[in-house]
Design an enzyme around this catalytic site. Structure first.
Site, PDB file in Angstrom:
ATOM      1  CB  CYS A 156      -0.933   0.011   1.205  1.00 16.09           C
ATOM      2  SG  CYS A 156      -2.144  -1.329   1.195  1.00 16.09           S
ATOM      3  CB  VAL A 180       4.245 -23.491  -4.685  1.00 20.97           C
ATOM      4  CG1 VAL A 180       3.342 -24.724  -4.643  1.00 20.97           C
ATOM      5  CG2 VAL A 180       5.104 -23.426  -3.418  1.00 20.97           C
ATOM      6  CG  ASP A 185      -4.648  -9.185  -1.069  1.00 23.29           C
ATOM      7  OD1 ASP A 185      -5.242  -9.040   0.017  1.00 23.29           O
ATOM      8  OD2 ASP A 185      -3.850  -8.342  -1.523  1.00 23.29           O
ATOM      9  CB  ALA A 241      -2.718  -4.581   4.513  1.00 21.97           C
ATOM     10  CG  ASN A 275      -0.865  -8.222   8.538  1.00 24.99           C
ATOM     11  OD1 ASN A 275       0.228  -8.635   8.881  1.00 24.99           O
ATOM     12  ND2 ASN A 275      -1.022  -7.363   7.538  1.00 24.99           N
TER      13      ASN A 275
END
Length: 477
Positions: free
Chosen positions: A44, A82, A302, A320, A324
């Site tokens: 951000c 991955v 997200d 965000a 978190n």
């Protein structure tokens, strides 16, 4: 050791989960795969890095890879992408420059984040077209701004004086998209003396906010010489190798650079290929504990959807704090303390030059009705400080509630920067979490002191007005 906790993705959700799990289980194997070189960074902040307010890209990093490895004892493997998840064998396969790794897991967190949406128009692959979805994107944009300014300095020795009189300084650029990134980047580029054209295919910027907030911000953008092109869907980015113009149905605007700020979408390909279900939003579906349809496989950040506190339905709002918070909850859950991630209210804020705006909850009437509510909305503009206090301003509050129950559904607030629209939105968030009515909010005991607000804070004024509207409606025959 056996039963490793494996994380795919090294940003907010992934590193929060790994760090929390490490504190709860000091002896457990914790492996994080990150395909890039950066982890735990504040995306951000990228517009403000491009603008020049933040000097170093490293300033956006909360915890370095070395700190995770050495101080938190987390097996962080950057440069590892991955490429497959086998939920039957309980393994992930990752590729890097040094080869392929097959890693078993006891619990797995998918935190693959989101990617910038590139609109399906001709010319998006031309040189000079940028997105802002990663640290490397930010680095490229900052370098472009620096080059453009250097070129202008060479042409205009007294550049500070010249830019006040010349129509063109560093050149015309385009920002496509009138959401958060688009508006923040319009400010960043204008601050570097670019002539900014902002294209929005709808009839207003900040679509998820109230009409009043959108109009306020749009007018402020115009005051800062940002050229708004509303109802202007971009048809093509024309040019040869390099972009030269933005083409809409009605116009062709010559530009030297284009920033695509047309939103993001969840990265779900890896999960889908592994048989992990997506929700109705298109993001990965998860329960209250962030567990997917596959046992011991979790999703956060997200790439995942969450439950909206107002509607009780799935929603995709990639921010965000949610990443978190959900990551921390997963870290506790996989180490033996089941913890719910919590709902979301869709709370967001944006700065546009010297204005600030915030929104939370449900504002769109159709969305509210689809959730079973009968929305009623009022907008008020009230003083942000006591009238006798020097340099007082105003805050415009749009508040929505359900006609029958009086329950607060959402709010949009806007003010000059520093007048408190964003911080005042927090009271509405608390009301949404508590399922409070407008009468409840009207009676909130908010702090008062002349430098900070009036006796009746703008939030209280809005609640009082809306409560009166609801009472008057009830009295109608």
């Amino acid at each position: 050791m056996s039963d490793p906790f494996v994380v795919v993705g090294g940003d907010a959700a992934g590193m929060s989960a790994a760090s929390k799990a490490r504190r709860a289980a000091p002896d457990r194997d914790i492996v994080v795969f990150e395909r890039g070189e950066w982890v735990s960074y504040g995306a951000c902040g990228l517009p403000y890095y491009v603008k020049g307010e933040i000097q170093s890209l490293e300033d956006l990093v909360s915890v370095t890879p070395e700190e995770f490895r050495e101080e938190r004892d987390i097996d962080l493997r950057t440069g590892h992408e991955v490429v497959a998840i086998d939920t039957d064998e309980r393994t992930v396969t990752a590729e890097s420059e040094s080869g392929t790794v097959v890693q078993p897991y006891g619990h797995l967190l998918i935190a693959t984040g989101a990617e910038s949406v590139v609109p399906p128009v001709d010319g998006v692959d031309r040189e000079g077209v940028y997105t802002l979805g990663s640290m490397s994107d930010g680095k490229e944009l900052r370098e472009y701004v620096a080059r453009a300014r250097d070129d202008a300095d060479l042409q205009q020795p007294d550049r500070g004086l010249a830019c006040r009189y010349l129509e063109d300084c560093t050149g015309p650029v385009a920002v496509v998209g009138g959401g958060y990134i688009g508006i923040e980047m319009a400010e960043a580029l204008a601050a570097n003396d670019f002539e900014v054209n902002l294209f929005q295919r709808g009839d207003r910027v900040l679509k998820g906010f109230s009409d009043e907030t959108s109009e306020y911000v749009a007018e402020h953008l115009r005051d800062e010489d940002v050229v708004l092109h509303l109802d202007a869907e971009v048809r093509a980015l024309s040019g040869d190798d390099r972009v030269e113009a933005v083409v809409t149905a009605d116009d062709r605007i010559e530009v030297e650079m284009v920033l695509l700020g047309t939103g993001v979408r969840p990265r779900t390909d890896l999960a889908e290929a592994a048989g992990i279900e997506l929700g109705e939003t298109g993001a990965i579906a998860a329960d209250a504990y962030r567990e997917t349809n596959v046992p011991d496989v979790y999703a956060a950040g997200d790439c995942a959807e969450a439950t909206h506190v107002v509607t009780g339905e799935p929603a995709y709002v990639p921010l965000a704090l949610t990443a978190n918070r959900h990551g921390r909850a997963i870290g506790r859950t996989v180490t033996g303390t089941p913890t719910e991630g919590g709902d979301i209210a869709g709370t967001a804020a944006v700065k546009a030059f010297d204005s600030e705006a915030a929104r939370t909850g449900i504002l769109d009437p159709e969305e509210a009705r689809a959730a079973g509510f009968d929305p009623v909305t009022e907008t008020v503009t009230a003083k942000s400080r006591a009238g006798y206090y020097p340099a007082d301003g105003t805050v415009t509050v749009t508040l929505t509630a359900d006609r029958d129950s009086g329950r607060v559904l959402g709010a949009s607030l806007v003010s000059e920067y520093g007048e408190g629209a964003v911080h005042r939105s927090h009271a509405i968030v608390a009301a949404l979490e508590a399922k409070a009515t407008v009468t409840d909010v009207e009676n909130y005991d908010l702090a008062y002191a002349p430098p900070f607000n009036t006796t009746w804070d703008p939030v209280l004024v809005a609640a009082k007005v809306l409560a009166g509207t609801l009472r008057d409606t009830d009295m109608e025959p």
